[in-house]
Scaffold this active site. Structure first.
Site, PDB file in Angstrom:
ATOM      1  CG  PHE A  70      -2.312   5.099  13.717  1.00 33.53           C
ATOM      2  CD1 PHE A  70      -1.562   4.845  14.849  1.00 33.53           C
ATOM      3  CD2 PHE A  70      -2.276   6.371  13.163  1.00 33.53           C
ATOM      4  CE1 PHE A  70      -0.796   5.834  15.434  1.00 33.53           C
ATOM      5  CE2 PHE A  70      -1.504   7.378  13.739  1.00 33.53           C
ATOM      6  CZ  PHE A  70      -0.766   7.118  14.869  1.00 33.53           C
ATOM      7  CE  LYS A 102       8.870 -11.660 -14.851  1.00 29.03           C
ATOM      8  NZ  LYS A 102       9.504 -11.092 -16.030  1.00 29.03           N
ATOM      9  CG  ASP A 134      -6.489  -5.825   6.219  1.00 31.38           C
ATOM     10  OD1 ASP A 134      -5.946  -5.968   7.324  1.00 31.38           O
ATOM     11  OD2 ASP A 134      -7.102  -4.795   5.887  1.00 31.38           O
ATOM     12  CE  LYS A 147      -8.274  -4.284  14.114  1.00 27.02           C
ATOM     13  NZ  LYS A 147      -7.183  -4.385  13.146  1.00 27.02           N
ATOM     14  CG  ASN A 205      -0.168  -0.135   2.502  1.00 30.53           C
ATOM     15  OD1 ASN A 205       0.549   0.780   2.880  1.00 30.53           O
ATOM     16  ND2 ASN A 205      -0.282  -1.272   3.184  1.00 30.53           N
ATOM     17  CE  LYS A 254     -10.863  -0.050  10.987  1.00 26.88           C
ATOM     18  NZ  LYS A 254     -10.011   0.786  10.139  1.00 26.88           N
TER      19      LYS A 254
HETATM   20  N1  CTP Z   1      -3.627  -3.960  11.912  1.00 25.44           N
HETATM   21  C1  CTP Z   1      -3.016  -5.093  12.409  1.00 25.44           C
HETATM   22  N2  CTP Z   1      -2.955  -6.219  11.631  1.00 25.44           N
HETATM   23  C2  CTP Z   1      -3.529  -6.255  10.433  1.00 25.44           C
HETATM   24  C3  CTP Z   1      -4.178  -5.106   9.924  1.00 25.44           C
HETATM   25  C4  CTP Z   1      -4.208  -3.976  10.682  1.00 25.44           C
HETATM   26  O1  CTP Z   1      -2.505  -5.063  13.520  1.00 25.44           O
HETATM   27  N3  CTP Z   1      -3.459  -7.350   9.709  1.00 25.44           N
HETATM   28  C5  CTP Z   1      -3.639  -2.759  12.750  1.00 25.44           C
HETATM   29  C6  CTP Z   1      -3.099  -1.518  12.080  1.00 25.44           C
HETATM   30  O2  CTP Z   1      -1.712  -1.385  12.310  1.00 25.44           O
HETATM   31  C7  CTP Z   1      -3.896  -0.409  12.749  1.00 25.44           C
HETATM   32  C8  CTP Z   1      -5.216  -1.070  13.089  1.00 25.44           C
HETATM   33  O3  CTP Z   1      -4.984  -2.469  13.057  1.00 25.44           O
HETATM   34  O4  CTP Z   1      -3.312   0.010  13.949  1.00 25.44           O
HETATM   35  C9  CTP Z   1      -6.328  -0.747  12.115  1.00 25.44           C
HETATM   36  O5  CTP Z   1      -5.886  -0.978  10.789  1.00 25.44           O
HETATM   37  P1  CTP Z   1      -6.811  -0.627   9.543  1.00 25.44           P
HETATM   38  O6  CTP Z   1      -6.102  -1.044   8.297  1.00 25.44           O
HETATM   39  O7  CTP Z   1      -7.314   0.788   9.643  1.00 25.44           O
HETATM   40  O8  CTP Z   1      -8.073  -1.512   9.778  1.00 25.44           O
HETATM   41  P2  CTP Z   1      -8.292  -3.058   9.643  1.00 25.44           P
HETATM   42  O9  CTP Z   1      -8.351  -3.651  11.017  1.00 25.44           O
HETATM   43  O10 CTP Z   1      -7.300  -3.672   8.711  1.00 25.44           O
HETATM   44  O11 CTP Z   1      -9.753  -3.101   9.027  1.00 25.44           O
HETATM   45  P3  CTP Z   1     -10.242  -2.573   7.567  1.00 25.44           P
HETATM   46  O12 CTP Z   1      -9.089  -2.823   6.623  1.00 25.44           O
HETATM   47  O13 CTP Z   1     -11.426  -3.407   7.295  1.00 25.44           O
HETATM   48  O14 CTP Z   1     -10.552  -1.117   7.725  1.00 25.44           O
END
Ligand code: CTP
Length: 415
Positions: free
Chosen positions: A341, A306, A296, A359, A227, A355
């Site tokens: 975050f 490759k 995710d 969490k 990303n 969240k």
């Molecule tokens: N995070 C994590 N592990 C993951 C994804 C996210 O620990 N696999 C943490 C990020 O570092 C952040 C928080 O979870 O502190 C929220 O991440 P975010 O990407 O905003 O949300 P997601 O939980 O991934 O949910 P969504 O993508 O559905 O918004």
């Protein structure tokens, strides 16, 4: 919320001021070719709003002219013992009293020897003897001189008196030799000064683990999913916490940023690597801040070779990565603080609050990618802090300012 201004000696806004606002730094420059590099250090200090006084030994004036320092600092550069300022105060006592920190750089073997034995026969050594502020010394000399037992003994003596010795770098020296004895770059010296005096050490004794940057999920030896995160927010938190006295570990995905000095940096690539690095350290941590943009999903299969072009429309099978916070935070000890975050493009508060709950976080720092001044790669951010007590929207701020506000919030929760 506590105001950082109160702690940092008159600075009302981290957006507008340097980290050394209100601080007086005394630079002692001695006779070494590295003396010319102190001009950039003086300039960096001034840009960070420090009041900078320079005292040179007579030998140092062979390498750089006092006018250079006077132009950069706006203060008279002192060389001779009998220099006095316009108020006719005794200069060495006056500057020694004002100083929040003294750095002798480059420090010649001669000055190190004098300092170690209380010899005060010029403006610099006299001032240092009268100085109660922390004193740092950055030796710079030929390797054989540096390794000479007499110099090493003198450095040991200085350390025993509480003087902090900055290890010289190893490299090509002006005399043509290669070895130890090189003065570190001005940026490194600046970091030493900042770490010593920039902030009140309200995080002293706290172990803080912060994650930053994007993870990369490999598809084959050539390609990966990732990303736009640049890591700036997480790096700003790591630096701010270090300046406030925390023992900081930074678990970092791939970024182009320089790891902050005095922070243990653990480079990782994938979400799984980040999970392993964070979970290995979690029990030893007082505060976890997950600022990383963790993928995710990862490609379900990693192709060893490759993947070649083929006819038709290929599809990519994905698998979920581990949710690092979602796995670790529910099992946290009551005294551990966990901050996440949340980046959203819609329904910022609702999604982020969900969240926080799901969490089991103590605090979530939410931002909307679509808000001007927020998002990836910028030096600013616009965040909303959400915790059990409610929602607090903050204005556009530098990422360093956001970092300090988040740390203010955390320290007010845990103390
Ligand atoms: N995070 C994590 N592990 C993951 C994804 C996210 O620990 N696999 C943490 C990020 O570092 C952040 C928080 O979870 O502190 C929220 O991440 P975010 O990407 O905003 O949300 P997601 O939980 O991934 O949910 P969504 O993508 O559905 O918004």
């Amino acid at each position: 919320m506590k105001n950082i201004a109160v702690k940092t000696g008159g600075c009302t806004d981290w957006n507008d001021c340097g980290t050394l606002n209100g601080k007086t730094v005394l630079l002692g420059v001695t006779g070494s070719i590295a003396a010319y590099k102190i001009a950039s250090l003086a300039s960096m200090l001034v840009k960070s709003h420090a009041n900078v006084h320079v005292i040179m030994t007579k030998n140092a004036t062979n390498f750089i002219h006092p006018i250079t320092f006077e132009s950069l600092t706006g203060n008279k550069c002192l060389v001779d013992t009998f220099d006095r300022n316009f108020e006719f105060q005794v200069e060495h006592v006056s500057i020694a009293k004002q100083a929040d920190l003294a750095l002798v750089a480059p420090a010649s073997a001669n000055v190190i020897g004098k300092m170690a034995h209380g010899i005060a026969d010029d403006m610099l050594t006299t001032t240092l003897l009268a100085c109660r502020a922390p004193v740092l010394v950055s030796p710079a000399m030929n390797t054989n001189m540096y390794e000479n037992q007499i110099v090493q003994d003198n450095l040991k003596t200085l350390k025993s008196y509480g003087v902090r010795v900055i290890e010289p770098a190893t490299g090509y020296l002006a005399c043509g030799d290669t070895g130890a004895g090189k003065m570190p770059d001005p940026e490194v010296l600046f970091s030493h000064i900042e770490a010593e005096i920039a902030c009140e050490k309200d995080f002293a004794g706290k172990r803080l683990l912060v994650s930053a940057g994007a993870t990369q999920e490999a598809l084959d030896p050539v390609r990966y999913l990732t990303n736009h995160s640049t890591g700036k927010m997480g790096y700003a938190i790591a630096k701010a916490a270090m300046l406030r006295g925390a023992q900081v570990t930074l678990v970092s995905g791939q970024t182009n940023l320089m790891p902050p000095l005095f922070v243990e940096t653990v480079p990782v690539v994938s979400a799984q690597d980040m999970f392993e690095a964070v979970s290995r350290r979690f029990t030893e941590t007082d505060i976890l801040i997950m600022a990383a943009a963790v993928a995710d999903y990862r490609p379900r299969e990693f192709a060893e070779q490759k993947i070649k072009k083929k006819e038709g429309e290929p599809s990519l099978a994905l698998a979920r990565t581990v949710d690092i916070l979602g796995t670790l935070a529910p099992g946290k000890r009551p005294e551990q603080f966990v901050c996440g975050f949340s980046m959203e493009t819609e329904q910022l508060i609702e999604n982020s609050a969900a969240k926080l709950k799901k969490k089991n976080l103590d605090l979530i720092v939410a931002n909307n990618l679509r808000t001007k001044g927020a998002g990836f790669g910028t030096d600013t951010n616009v965040v909303t802090l959400i915790d059990g007590a409610g929602v607090r929207e903050l204005p556009v701020m530098s990422k360093l300012a956001v970092a300090h506000r988040v740390l203010d919030e955390i320290i007010s929760h845990i103390s």
